[in-house]
Motif scaffolding. Structure first.
Motif, PDB file in Angstrom:
ATOM      1  N   MET A   1       0.843  -1.199   0.000  1.00 30.59           N
ATOM      2  CA  MET A   1       0.000   0.000   0.000  1.00 30.59           C
ATOM      3  C   MET A   1       0.873   1.242   0.000  1.00 30.59           C
ATOM      4  O   MET A   1       1.866   1.318   0.729  1.00 30.59           O
ATOM      5  CB  MET A   1      -0.918  -0.004   1.219  1.00 30.59           C
ATOM      6  CG  MET A   1      -1.917  -1.149   1.232  1.00 30.59           C
ATOM      7  SD  MET A   1      -3.022  -1.167  -0.189  1.00 30.59           S
ATOM      8  CE  MET A   1      -3.893   0.382   0.042  1.00 30.59           C
ATOM      9  N   GLY A   2       0.485   2.187  -0.817  1.00 35.01           N
ATOM     10  CA  GLY A   2       1.251   3.417  -0.919  1.00 35.01           C
ATOM     11  C   GLY A   2       0.381   4.643  -0.739  1.00 35.01           C
ATOM     12  O   GLY A   2      -0.840   4.599  -0.939  1.00 35.01           O
ATOM     13  N   TRP A   3       1.014   5.720  -0.337  1.00 35.34           N
ATOM     14  CA  TRP A   3       0.399   7.046  -0.303  1.00 35.34           C
ATOM     15  C   TRP A   3       1.180   7.934  -1.275  1.00 35.34           C
ATOM     16  O   TRP A   3       2.423   7.943  -1.258  1.00 35.34           O
ATOM     17  CB  TRP A   3       0.435   7.657   1.086  1.00 35.34           C
ATOM     18  CG  TRP A   3      -0.562   7.087   2.051  1.00 35.34           C
ATOM     19  CD1 TRP A   3      -0.342   6.115   2.989  1.00 35.34           C
ATOM     20  CD2 TRP A   3      -1.938   7.448   2.166  1.00 35.34           C
ATOM     21  NE1 TRP A   3      -1.497   5.849   3.673  1.00 35.34           N
ATOM     22  CE2 TRP A   3      -2.503   6.662   3.188  1.00 35.34           C
ATOM     23  CE3 TRP A   3      -2.772   8.367   1.506  1.00 35.34           C
ATOM     24  CZ2 TRP A   3      -3.834   6.766   3.572  1.00 35.34           C
ATOM     25  CZ3 TRP A   3      -4.089   8.461   1.890  1.00 35.34           C
ATOM     26  CH2 TRP A   3      -4.610   7.664   2.923  1.00 35.34           C
ATOM     27  N   PHE A   4       0.451   8.650  -2.088  1.00 34.66           N
ATOM     28  CA  PHE A   4       1.022   9.611  -3.017  1.00 34.66           C
ATOM     29  C   PHE A   4       0.323  10.946  -2.804  1.00 34.66           C
ATOM     30  O   PHE A   4      -0.736  11.009  -2.175  1.00 34.66           O
ATOM     31  CB  PHE A   4       0.813   9.144  -4.466  1.00 34.66           C
ATOM     32  CG  PHE A   4       1.605   7.918  -4.824  1.00 34.66           C
ATOM     33  CD1 PHE A   4       1.200   6.661  -4.401  1.00 34.66           C
ATOM     34  CD2 PHE A   4       2.743   8.011  -5.597  1.00 34.66           C
ATOM     35  CE1 PHE A   4       1.929   5.520  -4.721  1.00 34.66           C
ATOM     36  CE2 PHE A   4       3.488   6.883  -5.931  1.00 34.66           C
ATOM     37  CZ  PHE A   4       3.072   5.638  -5.490  1.00 34.66           C
ATOM     38  N   ARG A   5       0.904  12.011  -3.313  1.00 32.61           N
ATOM     39  CA  ARG A   5       0.257  13.317  -3.225  1.00 32.61           C
ATOM     40  C   ARG A   5       0.515  14.103  -4.493  1.00 32.61           C
ATOM     41  O   ARG A   5       1.509  13.902  -5.177  1.00 32.61           O
ATOM     42  CB  ARG A   5       0.743  14.086  -2.001  1.00 32.61           C
ATOM     43  CG  ARG A   5       2.222  14.480  -2.027  1.00 32.61           C
ATOM     44  CD  ARG A   5       2.617  15.109  -0.701  1.00 32.61           C
ATOM     45  NE  ARG A   5       4.025  15.497  -0.687  1.00 32.61           N
ATOM     46  CZ  ARG A   5       4.654  15.966   0.387  1.00 32.61           C
ATOM     47  NH1 ARG A   5       3.992  16.120   1.543  1.00 32.61           N
ATOM     48  NH2 ARG A   5       5.935  16.306   0.314  1.00 32.61           N
ATOM     49  N   GLN A   6      -0.429  14.997  -4.766  1.00 37.06           N
ATOM     50  CA  GLN A   6      -0.315  15.843  -5.955  1.00 37.06           C
ATOM     51  C   GLN A   6      -0.720  17.255  -5.592  1.00 37.06           C
ATOM     52  O   GLN A   6      -1.875  17.505  -5.220  1.00 37.06           O
ATOM     53  CB  GLN A   6      -1.184  15.305  -7.093  1.00 37.06           C
ATOM     54  CG  GLN A   6      -0.959  16.019  -8.398  1.00 37.06           C
ATOM     55  CD  GLN A   6      -1.561  15.273  -9.566  1.00 37.06           C
ATOM     56  OE1 GLN A   6      -2.414  14.395  -9.414  1.00 37.06           O
ATOM     57  NE2 GLN A   6      -1.105  15.582 -10.772  1.00 37.06           N
ATOM     58  N   ALA A   7       0.233  18.159  -5.705  1.00 40.93           N
ATOM     59  CA  ALA A   7      -0.024  19.572  -5.488  1.00 40.93           C
ATOM     60  C   ALA A   7      -0.401  20.217  -6.818  1.00 40.93           C
ATOM     61  O   ALA A   7      -0.060  19.691  -7.889  1.00 40.93           O
ATOM     62  CB  ALA A   7       1.217  20.234  -4.900  1.00 40.93           C
ATOM     63  N   PRO A   8      -1.098  21.357  -6.787  1.00 41.64           N
ATOM     64  CA  PRO A   8      -1.502  22.006  -8.034  1.00 41.64           C
ATOM     65  C   PRO A   8      -0.312  22.288  -8.939  1.00 41.64           C
ATOM     66  O   PRO A   8       0.710  22.824  -8.499  1.00 41.64           O
ATOM     67  CB  PRO A   8      -2.149  23.304  -7.545  1.00 41.64           C
ATOM     68  CG  PRO A   8      -2.638  22.982  -6.178  1.00 41.64           C
ATOM     69  CD  PRO A   8      -1.615  22.047  -5.597  1.00 41.64           C
TER      70      PRO A   8
END
Length: 126
Positions: free
Chosen positions: A34-41
């Motif tokens: 399981m992974g967590w990713f993030r995306q900023a504008p």
């Protein structure tokens, strides 16, 4: 087929904490990385953290080491991301993802993950 649902995002002041949760509805959660990713504008989606299917291995991007902790409860089909000492640059939409492979070396590659949640917004004010 896995369905992933994130929760726990919100608005927090710099230095504060949030805990994100991601609950899976399928039968393969306990055997998935399981992974967590993030995306900023305006930015690409980036790797944040990952945890092995037994929870014995974890990994973090350098920017969050010492501040974020990933964990999982296979009995509840849930993975968590505890975020502390939050900074404005942590502001992003956070996604959890499931990788149905034993290839731990692939953990930070967003292109190989099989299932994704819809994302939850985290906003850190200065």
């Amino acid at each position: 087929q896995e369905q992933l649902v994130e929760s726990g995002g919100g608005l927090v002041q710099a230095g504060g904490s949030l805990r994100l949760s991601c609950t899976a509805s399928g039968r393969t959660f306990s055997s998935s990385i399981m992974g967590w990713f993030r995306q900023a504008p305006g930015k690409d989606r980036e790797f944040v953290a990952a945890i092995s299917w037994k929870g014995t291995n974890s990994d973090y991007v350098d920017a969050v080491k010492g501040r974020f902790t990933i964990s999982r409860d296979n009995a509840k089909n849930t993975v968590y991301l505890q975020m502390s000492s939050l900074k404005p640059e942590d502001t992003a939409v956070y996604y959890c993802a499931a990788l149905q492979t034993t290839g731990w070396s692939l953990r930070s590659n967003r292109n190989v993950y099989d299932y994704w949640g819809q994302g939850t917004q985290v906003t850190v004010s200065s």
